[in-house]
Write a protein that holds these residues in place. Structure first.
Motif, mmCIF file in Angstrom:
data_model
loop_
_atom_site.group_PDB
_atom_site.id
_atom_site.type_symbol
_atom_site.label_atom_id
_atom_site.label_comp_id
_atom_site.label_asym_id
_atom_site.label_seq_id
_atom_site.Cartn_x
_atom_site.Cartn_y
_atom_site.Cartn_z
ATOM 1 N N PHE A 37 8.310 42.128 2.919
ATOM 2 C CA PHE A 37 7.239 40.830 2.477
ATOM 3 C C PHE A 37 8.210 40.542 1.285
ATOM 4 C CE2 PHE A 37 2.880 41.043 3.149
ATOM 5 C CZ PHE A 37 2.414 42.041 3.846
ATOM 6 N N GLN A 39 7.517 37.779 -2.644
ATOM 7 C CA GLN A 39 7.348 36.685 -3.084
ATOM 8 C C GLN A 39 8.277 35.742 -4.462
ATOM 9 O OE1 GLN A 39 4.418 37.955 -5.531
ATOM 10 N NE2 GLN A 39 2.970 36.875 -5.918
ATOM 11 N N LYS A 43 4.748 31.964 -6.121
ATOM 12 C CA LYS A 43 3.980 31.608 -4.815
ATOM 13 C C LYS A 43 3.903 33.293 -4.587
ATOM 14 C CE LYS A 43 7.985 28.310 -3.400
ATOM 15 N NZ LYS A 43 8.582 27.788 -2.111
ATOM 16 N N GLU A 44 2.977 33.067 -3.281
ATOM 17 C CA GLU A 44 2.466 34.329 -3.419
ATOM 18 C C GLU A 44 3.086 35.092 -2.367
ATOM 19 O OE1 GLU A 44 -2.821 31.885 -1.829
ATOM 20 O OE2 GLU A 44 -1.413 33.112 -0.115
ATOM 21 N N ARG A 45 2.420 36.692 -1.913
ATOM 22 C CA ARG A 45 3.615 37.268 -1.294
ATOM 23 C C ARG A 45 2.904 36.840 -0.060
ATOM 24 N NH1 ARG A 45 2.640 43.186 -3.461
ATOM 25 N NH2 ARG A 45 0.927 42.602 -2.889
ATOM 26 N N ASP A 46 4.523 36.739 0.819
ATOM 27 C CA ASP A 46 4.983 36.970 1.897
ATOM 28 C C ASP A 46 5.236 37.431 3.018
ATOM 29 O OD1 ASP A 46 4.953 33.269 1.615
ATOM 30 O OD2 ASP A 46 3.107 34.414 2.453
ATOM 31 N N THR A 103 -4.146 42.742 8.389
ATOM 32 C CA THR A 103 -4.281 42.318 7.278
ATOM 33 C C THR A 103 -4.300 43.499 6.791
ATOM 34 O OG1 THR A 103 -6.401 42.906 7.499
ATOM 35 C CG2 THR A 103 -5.765 40.092 8.487
ATOM 36 N N TRP A 108 3.500 50.035 -2.017
ATOM 37 C CA TRP A 108 3.737 49.049 -2.033
ATOM 38 C C TRP A 108 5.212 49.737 -2.544
ATOM 39 C CZ3 TRP A 108 3.501 44.537 0.013
ATOM 40 C CH2 TRP A 108 1.992 43.870 0.518
#
Length: 118
Positions: A37, A39, A43-46, A103, A108
């Motif tokens: 991921f 971030q 901004k959002e984490r993508d 999802t 992490w």
């Protein structure tokens, strides 16, 4: 238990390359699909890329296709993200995680900073 530690981030100029590593010090991640991921500030984490436990299937965000390559070495409990042709918009904190479902992610790592200057 999975314990992920990322490394390999740094500062590069646009067009440069970096190779990120994510090591599972718990030595149990070989049966999991893994994901990278990122971030960026504000901004959002993508999700950037994913790889199945066997390495036979990978997926990439559109922004990463053709420039980034995810791979893994289960014998070393490590997943990699090779990033080429870096752009300033790739600047972000990059984090790896275990993918449980489309999802749901977990375990992490702490992340590694990538900064790309123009």
């Amino acid at each position: 238990q999975v314990q992920l530690v990322e490394s390999g981030g740094g500062s590069v100029q646009a067009g440069g390359s970096l190779r990120l590593s994510c090591v599972d010090s718990g030595r149990t991640f070989s049966s999991y699909t893994m994901a990278w991921f990122r971030q960026a500030p504000g901004k959002e984490r993508d999700v950037v890329a994913t790889i199945t436990w066997s390495g036979d299937r990978t997926t990439y965000a559109d922004s990463a296709k053709g420039r980034f390559t995810i791979s893994r070495d289960n014998a070393k409990n490590t997943v990699y993200l090779q990033m080429n042709s870096l752009k300033p918009e790739d600047t972000a904190v990059y984090t790896c995680a275990v993918r449980f479902t489309a999802t749901q992610y977990g375990y992490w790592g702490q992340g590694t900073q990538v900064t790309v200057s123009s």
